[in-house]
Design a protein around this motif. Structure first.
Motif, PDB file in Angstrom:
ATOM      1  N   ALA A  37      39.127  54.435  39.899  1.00  0.00           N
ATOM      2  CA  ALA A  37      39.630  55.103  40.978  1.00  0.00           C
ATOM      3  C   ALA A  37      39.274  56.655  40.817  1.00  0.00           C
ATOM      4  N   ARG A  41      36.784  59.247  43.180  1.00  0.00           N
ATOM      5  CA  ARG A  41      37.023  60.515  44.049  1.00  0.00           C
ATOM      6  C   ARG A  41      36.463  61.778  43.491  1.00  0.00           C
ATOM      7  N   THR A 194      39.662  48.725  42.578  1.00  0.00           N
ATOM      8  CA  THR A 194      39.327  49.302  43.737  1.00  0.00           C
ATOM      9  C   THR A 194      37.613  49.168  44.244  1.00  0.00           C
ATOM     10  N   ARG A 207      45.041  53.388  43.998  1.00  0.00           N
ATOM     11  CA  ARG A 207      44.704  54.801  44.424  1.00  0.00           C
ATOM     12  C   ARG A 207      45.960  55.723  44.652  1.00  0.00           C
TER      13      ARG A 207
END
Length: 229
Positions: A37, A41, A194, A207
């Motif tokens: 996760a 990002r 995810t 998340r």
């Protein structure tokens, strides 16, 4: 608000250590999914597997997806040198998976961590089993939080009661994670939750936990928590 760690080899590198002297609490599955996760990002992330069982390392060997976090299986004595090397490589977040027993590896992980996370199922047995870990963390004066994991899906008195107990006895992450098949399936296929189903409830919970942990390491209030006196 979205959060992204600064890039570059001179930027600060944050370290999360999953530690507890209780097996079966889901340390490894949380570690790999949290790392995936973070990579999604744009946070360059590395996993260190200090557990002789090698669950995270085996996950990485099954992994077919391109990119994502690398996993290095190390001994406790190699950890300090690895931290310096990873920082030079521009790694922004290190996630350490540790054995489910009190070992030099767990102590070494606590020593280098910015945040120690203690996964615990919503049961008195798990909470009691984590107390020696909390004492070890307190001796080293490191920030920590419990993470309620493998909770019954939906509203649960068991989860609510455990959350209240942990608020009184220590710090607890604001996001409990439910027992969901996605975690087991993702671990078996070399994925993070995810990736396995980006819109699943399991993915949303991971998340949220990542955001909570990043915010906590920045020293900003986020969610409900208390500190041990």
């Amino acid at each position: 608000m979205r959060f992204r760690l600064p890039a570059g080899k001179d930027a600060a590198m944050n370290v999360i250590a999953f530690v507890t002297q209780k097996g079966g609490t889901g340390k490894s599955s949380l570690a790999v999914s949290l790392a995936v996760a973070a990579e999604e990002r744009g946070i360059k992330t590395s996993i260190i597997d200090l557990d002789p069982q090698g669950t995270a390392k085996n996950w990485y060997e099954r992994r077919e997806a391109e990119g994502g976090p690398e996993v290095n299986a190390l001994q406790a004595g190699q950890l300090e040198a690895a931290m310096g090397l990873l920082k030079k490589q521009g790694v922004q977040l290190v996630i350490i998976d540790t054995p489910g027993v009190d070992t030099p590896a767990a102590t070494a992980a606590i020593q280098v961590a910015n945040l120690c996370l203690i996964p615990a199922r919503p049961s008195i047995a798990d909470i009691e089993a984590a107390r020696p870990t909390v004492r070890s963390i307190a001796r080293l004066d490191k920030p920590f939080s419990y993470v309620l994991n493998q909770c019954p899906p939906g509203r649960s008195i068991r989860t609510s009661d455990a959350f209240r107990v942990l608020q009184l006895s220590g710090a607890v992450a604001s996001t409990p994670l439910a027992m969901r098949a996605d975690h087991m399936d993702a671990l078996a296929t070399g994925q993070g939750v995810t990736e396995r189903d980006t819109n699943s409830k399991a993915a949303a919970e991971v998340r949220e936990l990542l955001q909570w942990a990043l915010t906590k390491m920045e020293g900003k209030p986020h969610g409900q928590e208390t500190r041990v006196a």
